[in-house]
Design a protein around this motif. Structure first.
Motif, PDB file in Angstrom:
ATOM      1  N   GLU A 167      -8.667  47.850  -2.437  1.00  0.00           N
ATOM      2  CA  GLU A 167      -8.295  45.932  -2.059  1.00  0.00           C
ATOM      3  C   GLU A 167      -8.960  45.541  -1.145  1.00  0.00           C
ATOM      4  O   GLU A 167      -8.993  43.935  -1.431  1.00  0.00           O
ATOM      5  CB  GLU A 167      -6.173  46.629  -0.834  1.00  0.00           C
ATOM      6  CG  GLU A 167      -5.758  47.324  -2.621  1.00  0.00           C
ATOM      7  CD  GLU A 167      -4.622  47.566  -1.669  1.00  0.00           C
ATOM      8  OE1 GLU A 167      -4.321  46.733  -1.041  1.00  0.00           O
ATOM      9  OE2 GLU A 167      -3.684  47.801  -2.523  1.00  0.00           O
ATOM     10  N   ALA A 168      -9.254  45.817  -0.034  1.00  0.00           N
ATOM     11  CA  ALA A 168     -10.582  44.913   0.796  1.00  0.00           C
ATOM     12  C   ALA A 168     -11.758  44.628   0.157  1.00  0.00           C
ATOM     13  O   ALA A 168     -11.968  42.798  -0.213  1.00  0.00           O
ATOM     14  CB  ALA A 168     -10.211  45.145   2.224  1.00  0.00           C
ATOM     15  N   ILE A 169     -12.230  45.353  -0.342  1.00  0.00           N
ATOM     16  CA  ILE A 169     -13.872  44.847  -1.581  1.00  0.00           C
ATOM     17  C   ILE A 169     -12.965  44.013  -2.796  1.00  0.00           C
ATOM     18  O   ILE A 169     -13.863  42.718  -2.834  1.00  0.00           O
ATOM     19  CB  ILE A 169     -13.977  46.260  -1.531  1.00  0.00           C
ATOM     20  CG1 ILE A 169     -14.091  47.491  -0.766  1.00  0.00           C
ATOM     21  CG2 ILE A 169     -15.357  45.717  -2.828  1.00  0.00           C
ATOM     22  CD1 ILE A 169     -16.049  46.927  -0.201  1.00  0.00           C
ATOM     23  N   GLY A 170     -12.391  43.923  -2.849  1.00  0.00           N
ATOM     24  CA  GLY A 170     -11.992  43.510  -3.930  1.00  0.00           C
ATOM     25  C   GLY A 170     -11.642  41.945  -4.049  1.00  0.00           C
ATOM     26  O   GLY A 170     -12.305  40.951  -4.283  1.00  0.00           O
ATOM     27  N   GLN A 171     -10.977  41.673  -2.468  1.00  0.00           N
ATOM     28  CA  GLN A 171     -10.306  40.598  -2.092  1.00  0.00           C
ATOM     29  C   GLN A 171     -11.903  39.954  -1.364  1.00  0.00           C
ATOM     30  O   GLN A 171     -12.246  38.307  -1.748  1.00  0.00           O
ATOM     31  CB  GLN A 171      -9.391  40.590  -0.724  1.00  0.00           C
ATOM     32  CG  GLN A 171      -8.169  40.944  -0.947  1.00  0.00           C
ATOM     33  CD  GLN A 171      -7.197  41.093  -0.109  1.00  0.00           C
ATOM     34  OE1 GLN A 171      -6.998  41.977   0.638  1.00  0.00           O
ATOM     35  NE2 GLN A 171      -7.226  39.734   0.894  1.00  0.00           N
ATOM     36  N   VAL A 172     -12.828  40.391  -1.151  1.00  0.00           N
ATOM     37  CA  VAL A 172     -14.222  39.806  -0.622  1.00  0.00           C
ATOM     38  C   VAL A 172     -14.623  39.767  -1.638  1.00  0.00           C
ATOM     39  O   VAL A 172     -15.714  38.527  -1.329  1.00  0.00           O
ATOM     40  CB  VAL A 172     -14.847  41.104   0.398  1.00  0.00           C
ATOM     41  CG1 VAL A 172     -16.753  40.855   0.788  1.00  0.00           C
ATOM     42  CG2 VAL A 172     -14.143  41.592   1.864  1.00  0.00           C
ATOM     43  N   THR A 173     -15.311  40.228  -2.336  1.00  0.00           N
ATOM     44  CA  THR A 173     -15.409  40.379  -3.680  1.00  0.00           C
ATOM     45  C   THR A 173     -15.549  38.786  -4.598  1.00  0.00           C
ATOM     46  O   THR A 173     -15.883  37.889  -5.045  1.00  0.00           O
ATOM     47  CB  THR A 173     -15.457  41.405  -5.272  1.00  0.00           C
ATOM     48  OG1 THR A 173     -16.321  42.850  -4.421  1.00  0.00           O
ATOM     49  CG2 THR A 173     -16.684  41.013  -5.816  1.00  0.00           C
ATOM     50  N   ARG A 174     -14.469  38.469  -4.412  1.00  0.00           N
ATOM     51  CA  ARG A 174     -13.967  36.879  -5.498  1.00  0.00           C
ATOM     52  C   ARG A 174     -14.230  36.451  -3.728  1.00  0.00           C
ATOM     53  O   ARG A 174     -14.588  34.917  -4.912  1.00  0.00           O
ATOM     54  CB  ARG A 174     -12.300  36.844  -5.320  1.00  0.00           C
ATOM     55  CG  ARG A 174     -11.274  38.434  -6.723  1.00  0.00           C
ATOM     56  CD  ARG A 174     -10.159  38.003  -6.727  1.00  0.00           C
ATOM     57  NE  ARG A 174      -9.502  38.912  -5.774  1.00  0.00           N
ATOM     58  CZ  ARG A 174      -8.771  40.156  -5.399  1.00  0.00           C
ATOM     59  NH1 ARG A 174      -9.133  40.605  -6.523  1.00  0.00           N
ATOM     60  NH2 ARG A 174      -8.777  40.346  -4.239  1.00  0.00           N
ATOM     61  N   ILE A 175     -13.909  36.272  -3.017  1.00  0.00           N
ATOM     62  CA  ILE A 175     -14.106  35.421  -2.206  1.00  0.00           C
ATOM     63  C   ILE A 175     -16.356  34.852  -1.784  1.00  0.00           C
ATOM     64  O   ILE A 175     -15.854  33.905  -1.661  1.00  0.00           O
ATOM     65  CB  ILE A 175     -14.153  35.328  -0.877  1.00  0.00           C
ATOM     66  CG1 ILE A 175     -12.490  35.538  -0.409  1.00  0.00           C
ATOM     67  CG2 ILE A 175     -14.827  34.344   0.000  1.00  0.00           C
ATOM     68  CD1 ILE A 175     -11.857  35.602   1.230  1.00  0.00           C
ATOM     69  N   LEU A 176     -16.931  36.010  -2.145  1.00  0.00           N
ATOM     70  CA  LEU A 176     -18.221  35.373  -2.171  1.00  0.00           C
ATOM     71  C   LEU A 176     -18.702  35.129  -3.043  1.00  0.00           C
ATOM     72  O   LEU A 176     -19.634  34.220  -3.570  1.00  0.00           O
ATOM     73  CB  LEU A 176     -18.807  37.671  -1.429  1.00  0.00           C
ATOM     74  CG  LEU A 176     -18.753  37.925  -0.281  1.00  0.00           C
ATOM     75  CD1 LEU A 176     -19.440  38.743  -0.181  1.00  0.00           C
ATOM     76  CD2 LEU A 176     -19.063  37.390   0.859  1.00  0.00           C
ATOM     77  N   ASN A 177     -17.569  35.358  -4.611  1.00  0.00           N
ATOM     78  CA  ASN A 177     -18.260  35.821  -5.735  1.00  0.00           C
ATOM     79  C   ASN A 177     -17.958  33.574  -5.915  1.00  0.00           C
ATOM     80  O   ASN A 177     -18.992  33.089  -6.623  1.00  0.00           O
ATOM     81  CB  ASN A 177     -17.787  35.920  -7.040  1.00  0.00           C
ATOM     82  CG  ASN A 177     -18.402  35.843  -8.481  1.00  0.00           C
ATOM     83  OD1 ASN A 177     -19.423  36.052  -8.417  1.00  0.00           O
ATOM     84  ND2 ASN A 177     -17.347  36.579  -8.956  1.00  0.00           N
ATOM     85  N   SER A 178     -17.222  33.060  -4.594  1.00  0.00           N
ATOM     86  CA  SER A 178     -17.429  31.905  -5.192  1.00  0.00           C
ATOM     87  C   SER A 178     -18.500  31.055  -3.695  1.00  0.00           C
ATOM     88  O   SER A 178     -18.150  29.612  -4.239  1.00  0.00           O
ATOM     89  CB  SER A 178     -16.354  31.848  -4.167  1.00  0.00           C
ATOM     90  OG  SER A 178     -16.180  31.812  -3.035  1.00  0.00           O
ATOM     91  N   ILE A 179     -19.043  31.148  -3.969  1.00  0.00           N
ATOM     92  CA  ILE A 179     -20.180  31.007  -2.792  1.00  0.00           C
ATOM     93  C   ILE A 179     -21.438  31.415  -3.286  1.00  0.00           C
ATOM     94  O   ILE A 179     -22.471  31.879  -3.747  1.00  0.00           O
ATOM     95  CB  ILE A 179     -20.806  31.764  -1.489  1.00  0.00           C
ATOM     96  CG1 ILE A 179     -19.596  32.008  -1.015  1.00  0.00           C
ATOM     97  CG2 ILE A 179     -21.625  31.059  -0.545  1.00  0.00           C
ATOM     98  CD1 ILE A 179     -19.735  33.010   0.046  1.00  0.00           C
ATOM     99  N   GLU A 180     -21.692  29.841  -4.295  1.00  0.00           N
ATOM    100  CA  GLU A 180     -22.649  29.466  -5.307  1.00  0.00           C
ATOM    101  C   GLU A 180     -23.804  29.868  -4.598  1.00  0.00           C
ATOM    102  O   GLU A 180     -24.763  29.635  -3.932  1.00  0.00           O
ATOM    103  CB  GLU A 180     -22.601  28.336  -6.254  1.00  0.00           C
ATOM    104  CG  GLU A 180     -21.695  28.115  -7.317  1.00  0.00           C
ATOM    105  CD  GLU A 180     -21.736  26.723  -7.828  1.00  0.00           C
ATOM    106  OE1 GLU A 180     -22.393  25.902  -7.326  1.00  0.00           O
ATOM    107  OE2 GLU A 180     -20.605  26.412  -7.780  1.00  0.00           O
ATOM    108  N   GLY A 181     -25.474  30.583  -5.166  1.00  0.00           N
ATOM    109  CA  GLY A 181     -26.425  30.743  -5.229  1.00  0.00           C
ATOM    110  C   GLY A 181     -26.897  31.352  -3.757  1.00  0.00           C
ATOM    111  O   GLY A 181     -28.631  31.709  -3.166  1.00  0.00           O
TER     112      GLY A 181
END
Length: 273
Positions: A167-181
Protein backbone atom coordinates in the motif's frame (compact mmCIF):
# COMPACT_ATOMS: atom_id res chain seq x y z
CA UNK A 1 78.81 90.88 -26.63
CA UNK A 2 76.31 90.98 -29.53
CA UNK A 3 77.26 91.65 -33.10
CA UNK A 4 75.58 95.04 -32.88
CA UNK A 5 77.56 95.96 -29.74
CA UNK A 6 80.82 94.91 -31.35
CA UNK A 7 80.05 97.04 -34.41
CA UNK A 8 79.23 100.06 -32.22
CA UNK A 9 82.45 99.64 -30.28
CA UNK A 10 84.43 99.41 -33.53
CA UNK A 11 82.75 102.65 -34.65
CA UNK A 12 83.54 104.44 -31.38
CA UNK A 13 87.25 103.59 -31.21
CA UNK A 14 88.21 105.36 -34.51
CA UNK A 15 86.55 108.50 -33.17
CA UNK A 16 88.79 108.43 -30.12
CA UNK A 17 91.84 107.97 -32.33
CA UNK A 18 90.77 110.70 -34.72
CA UNK A 19 89.99 113.07 -31.94
CA UNK A 20 93.46 112.57 -30.64
CA UNK A 21 94.84 113.40 -34.04
CA UNK A 22 92.51 116.35 -34.34
CA UNK A 23 93.71 117.84 -31.09
CA UNK A 24 97.19 117.88 -32.43
CA UNK A 25 96.06 119.43 -35.68
CA UNK A 26 94.45 122.54 -34.19
CA UNK A 27 90.76 121.56 -34.36
CA UNK A 28 88.52 124.16 -32.67
CA UNK A 29 87.54 123.44 -29.04
CA UNK A 30 83.80 123.37 -29.72
CA UNK A 31 84.24 120.78 -32.42
CA UNK A 32 86.57 118.85 -30.17
CA UNK A 33 84.08 118.82 -27.30
CA UNK A 34 81.26 117.80 -29.64
CA UNK A 35 83.31 114.88 -30.79
CA UNK A 36 84.07 113.93 -27.21
CA UNK A 37 80.35 114.09 -26.36
CA UNK A 38 79.51 112.00 -29.41
CA UNK A 39 82.09 109.43 -28.34
CA UNK A 40 80.70 109.37 -24.78
CA UNK A 41 77.19 108.85 -26.16
CA UNK A 42 78.45 105.97 -28.26
CA UNK A 43 80.14 104.44 -25.21
CA UNK A 44 76.87 104.74 -23.25
CA UNK A 45 74.95 103.09 -26.06
CA UNK A 46 77.50 100.27 -26.12
CA UNK A 47 77.08 99.84 -22.35
CA UNK A 48 73.29 99.91 -22.67
CA UNK A 49 73.45 97.35 -25.48
CA UNK A 50 75.68 95.11 -23.34
CA UNK A 51 73.22 95.35 -20.43
CA UNK A 52 70.32 94.61 -22.78
CA UNK A 53 72.23 91.64 -24.15
CA UNK A 54 72.82 90.28 -20.64
CA UNK A 55 69.15 90.79 -19.81
CA UNK A 56 68.13 88.91 -22.95
CA UNK A 57 70.56 86.09 -22.13
CA UNK A 58 69.08 85.88 -18.63
CA UNK A 59 65.56 85.80 -20.04
CA UNK A 60 66.62 83.12 -22.52
CA UNK A 61 68.11 81.06 -19.65
CA UNK A 62 64.88 81.47 -17.65
CA UNK A 63 62.81 80.46 -20.67
CA UNK A 64 65.01 77.40 -21.24
CA UNK A 65 64.59 76.46 -17.57
CA UNK A 66 60.83 76.99 -17.82
CA UNK A 67 60.78 74.90 -21.01
CA UNK A 68 62.69 72.11 -19.26
CA UNK A 69 60.28 72.28 -16.31
CA UNK A 70 57.32 72.14 -18.69
CA UNK A 71 58.86 69.17 -20.51
CA UNK A 72 59.27 67.34 -17.20
CA UNK A 73 55.67 68.14 -16.36
CA UNK A 74 54.57 66.83 -19.76
CA UNK A 75 56.64 63.66 -19.29
CA UNK A 76 55.14 63.17 -15.82
CA UNK A 77 51.66 63.68 -17.22
CA UNK A 78 52.36 61.14 -19.95
CA UNK A 79 53.53 58.64 -17.31
CA UNK A 80 50.43 59.38 -15.25
CA UNK A 81 48.20 58.98 -18.29
CA UNK A 82 49.89 55.68 -19.09
CA UNK A 83 49.35 54.49 -15.53
CA UNK A 84 45.75 55.71 -15.61
CA UNK A 85 45.24 53.84 -18.87
CA UNK A 86 46.61 50.65 -17.30
CA UNK A 87 44.50 51.21 -14.17
CA UNK A 88 41.46 51.71 -16.39
CA UNK A 89 42.20 48.49 -18.28
CA UNK A 90 42.67 46.64 -14.97
CA UNK A 91 39.39 48.04 -13.65
CA UNK A 92 37.54 47.05 -16.81
CA UNK A 93 38.98 43.54 -16.55
CA UNK A 94 37.95 43.30 -12.90
CA UNK A 95 34.47 44.58 -13.76
CA UNK A 96 34.17 41.92 -16.48
CA UNK A 97 35.23 39.21 -14.04
CA UNK A 98 32.86 40.50 -11.37
CA UNK A 99 30.03 40.59 -13.90
CA UNK A 100 30.77 36.99 -14.90
CA UNK A 101 30.93 35.96 -11.23
CA UNK A 102 27.66 37.75 -10.55
CA UNK A 103 26.01 35.96 -13.47
CA UNK A 104 27.31 32.62 -12.16
CA UNK A 105 25.98 33.40 -8.69
CA UNK A 106 22.63 34.42 -10.10
CA UNK A 107 22.42 31.17 -12.07
CA UNK A 108 23.45 29.20 -8.98
CA UNK A 109 20.83 31.03 -6.90
CA UNK A 110 18.16 30.36 -9.53
CA UNK A 111 19.10 26.67 -9.55
CA UNK A 112 19.09 26.56 -5.74
CA UNK A 113 15.69 28.28 -5.65
CA UNK A 114 14.39 25.73 -8.16
CA UNK A 115 15.70 22.81 -6.09
CA UNK A 116 14.29 24.36 -2.92
CA UNK A 117 10.86 24.74 -4.51
CA UNK A 118 10.99 21.16 -5.80
CA UNK A 119 11.83 19.92 -2.30
CA UNK A 120 8.99 21.96 -0.73
CA UNK A 121 6.59 20.62 -3.33
CA UNK A 122 7.78 17.07 -2.59
CA UNK A 123 7.27 17.58 1.13
CA UNK A 124 3.77 18.84 0.50
CA UNK A 125 2.91 15.82 -1.66
CA UNK A 126 4.16 13.35 0.95
CA UNK A 127 2.95 15.22 4.05
CA UNK A 128 0.17 12.77 4.87
CA UNK A 129 2.46 9.72 4.62
CA UNK A 130 5.18 11.53 6.61
CA UNK A 131 2.69 12.39 9.32
CA UNK A 132 1.67 8.70 9.44
CA UNK A 133 5.31 7.70 9.94
CA UNK A 134 5.43 5.65 6.73
CA UNK A 135 8.34 7.51 5.14
CA UNK A 136 10.71 10.46 5.30
CA UNK A 137 11.73 12.97 2.65
CA UNK A 138 15.36 14.09 2.76
CA UNK A 139 18.09 15.84 0.84
CA UNK A 140 21.38 13.95 1.05
CA UNK A 141 24.54 14.69 -0.95
CA UNK A 142 22.57 17.15 -3.05
CA UNK A 143 19.90 14.59 -3.98
CA UNK A 144 16.24 14.50 -2.96
CA UNK A 145 15.00 11.10 -1.85
CA UNK A 146 12.08 9.30 -0.24
CA UNK A 147 13.17 6.92 2.53
CA UNK A 148 10.97 4.00 3.62
CA UNK A 149 11.93 1.82 6.63
CA UNK A 150 12.09 -1.91 5.91
CA UNK A 151 9.81 -2.86 8.84
CA UNK A 152 6.90 -1.37 6.87
CA UNK A 153 7.95 -3.07 3.64
CA UNK A 154 9.56 -6.43 4.50
CA UNK A 155 9.83 -9.07 7.17
CA UNK A 156 13.42 -9.69 8.42
CA UNK A 157 15.56 -11.29 5.72
CA UNK A 158 12.65 -11.45 3.24
CA UNK A 159 12.07 -9.80 -0.14
CA UNK A 160 8.28 -10.20 -0.39
CA UNK A 161 6.46 -6.95 0.31
CA UNK A 162 4.02 -6.99 3.21
CA UNK A 163 0.48 -5.72 2.62
CA UNK A 164 1.26 -2.47 4.41
CA UNK A 165 4.39 -2.16 2.29
CA UNK A 166 2.47 -2.72 -0.94
CA UNK A 167 0.00 0.00 0.00
CA UNK A 168 2.83 2.40 0.87
CA UNK A 169 4.65 1.76 -2.42
CA UNK A 170 1.38 2.23 -4.31
CA UNK A 171 0.87 5.63 -2.69
CA UNK A 172 4.45 6.66 -3.31
CA UNK A 173 4.25 5.60 -6.96
CA UNK A 174 1.13 7.65 -7.60
CA UNK A 175 2.74 10.73 -6.09
CA UNK A 176 6.06 10.30 -7.93
CA UNK A 177 4.24 9.61 -11.18
CA UNK A 178 2.77 13.11 -10.97
CA UNK A 179 6.26 14.65 -10.99
CA UNK A 180 7.00 15.24 -14.65
CA UNK A 181 10.41 14.96 -16.23
CA UNK A 182 12.04 12.96 -13.44
CA UNK A 183 13.64 9.55 -13.28
CA UNK A 184 13.96 7.55 -10.08
CA UNK A 185 16.39 5.01 -8.67
CA UNK A 186 15.18 2.46 -6.13
CA UNK A 187 18.06 1.77 -3.74
CA UNK A 188 18.13 -1.08 -1.22
CA UNK A 189 20.18 -0.80 2.00
CA UNK A 190 20.82 -3.21 4.89
CA UNK A 191 22.55 -3.20 8.26
CA UNK A 192 25.88 -4.99 8.71
CA UNK A 193 24.47 -8.27 10.04
CA UNK A 194 25.38 -11.13 7.62
CA UNK A 195 22.50 -12.88 5.87
CA UNK A 196 23.32 -16.23 7.58
CA UNK A 197 23.66 -19.82 6.40
CA UNK A 198 19.91 -20.43 6.18
CA UNK A 199 19.27 -17.42 3.94
CA UNK A 200 18.83 -17.94 0.22
CA UNK A 201 20.95 -14.83 -0.27
CA UNK A 202 24.70 -15.20 -0.10
CA UNK A 203 25.24 -11.61 1.08
CA UNK A 204 23.57 -8.35 1.93
CA UNK A 205 24.42 -7.22 -1.60
CA UNK A 206 22.02 -9.78 -3.02
CA UNK A 207 19.39 -9.09 -0.36
CA UNK A 208 19.45 -5.30 -0.86
CA UNK A 209 19.45 -5.63 -4.66
CA UNK A 210 16.49 -8.05 -4.67
CA UNK A 211 14.46 -5.84 -2.37
CA UNK A 212 15.10 -2.87 -4.69
CA UNK A 213 13.97 -4.95 -7.68
CA UNK A 214 10.82 -6.04 -5.83
CA UNK A 215 9.87 -2.43 -5.15
CA UNK A 216 10.68 -1.46 -8.76
CA UNK A 217 8.42 -4.23 -10.13
CA UNK A 218 5.51 -3.07 -7.98
CA UNK A 219 6.00 0.55 -9.06
CA UNK A 220 5.77 -0.54 -12.70
CA UNK A 221 2.58 -2.48 -11.92
CA UNK A 222 1.19 0.63 -10.24
CA UNK A 223 1.60 2.60 -13.47
CA UNK A 224 5.14 4.02 -13.40
CA UNK A 225 6.88 3.98 -16.79
CA UNK A 226 9.72 1.44 -16.55
CA UNK A 227 11.96 3.81 -18.52
CA UNK A 228 11.87 6.19 -15.57
CA UNK A 229 13.15 3.58 -13.10
CA UNK A 230 16.40 1.87 -12.13
CA UNK A 231 17.38 -0.31 -9.17
CA UNK A 232 20.54 -0.69 -7.10
CA UNK A 233 21.66 -2.62 -4.01
CA UNK A 234 24.14 -1.03 -1.61
CA UNK A 235 24.22 -3.66 1.16
CA UNK A 236 25.59 -1.95 4.31
CA UNK A 237 28.15 0.37 2.69
CA UNK A 238 26.07 3.57 2.95
CA UNK A 239 24.75 3.60 6.52
CA UNK A 240 22.79 6.58 7.84
CA UNK A 241 23.35 5.61 11.47
CA UNK A 242 25.71 3.49 13.56
CA UNK A 243 25.41 -0.29 13.34
CA UNK A 244 26.47 -0.60 16.98
CA UNK A 245 22.90 -0.22 18.28
CA UNK A 246 19.59 -1.86 17.44
CA UNK A 247 18.06 1.52 16.64
CA UNK A 248 20.96 2.37 14.32
CA UNK A 249 20.62 -0.95 12.51
CA UNK A 250 16.88 -0.36 12.13
CA UNK A 251 17.56 3.01 10.48
CA UNK A 252 20.09 1.46 8.10
CA UNK A 253 17.62 -1.18 6.86
CA UNK A 254 15.67 0.85 4.34
CA UNK A 255 14.52 1.45 0.78
CA UNK A 256 15.30 4.84 -0.72
CA UNK A 257 13.74 6.18 -3.91
CA UNK A 258 16.15 8.80 -5.24
CA UNK A 259 15.02 11.57 -7.57
CA UNK A 260 17.64 11.60 -10.31
CA UNK A 261 18.89 15.10 -11.21
CA UNK A 262 18.01 16.55 -14.59
CA UNK A 263 20.78 17.93 -16.80
CA UNK A 264 19.83 21.52 -15.87
CA UNK A 265 20.37 20.65 -12.19
CA UNK A 266 23.98 19.67 -12.85
CA UNK A 267 26.84 22.21 -12.87
CA UNK A 268 27.98 23.34 -16.30
CA UNK A 269 31.44 22.77 -17.73
CA UNK A 270 32.52 26.31 -16.75
CA UNK A 271 31.43 25.75 -13.15
CA UNK A 272 33.52 22.58 -12.87
CA UNK A 273 36.69 24.25 -14.08
Amino acid sequence: MSQYGEVSMKRALPFVFLLGLAAGCGIPKEQWEAKLKENADLQMKVTDLEKHKQKLESEIADLKKEKADLQRTIDNLKDSMGKLGKDKADLLERMAKLSATLEDLERAKAAADKRSKAFRDLLAKFKAMMDAGKLQVEVRNGLMLVKLPDNILFDPGKTELKKEGQEAIGQVTRILNSIEGRKFQVAGHTDNVPTGKNSRFKSNWELSSQRALTVLDLMVKEGMDAKRLSAAGYADVLPVATNDTDDGKRQNRRIEIVLQPNIEDLPGIDEKQ
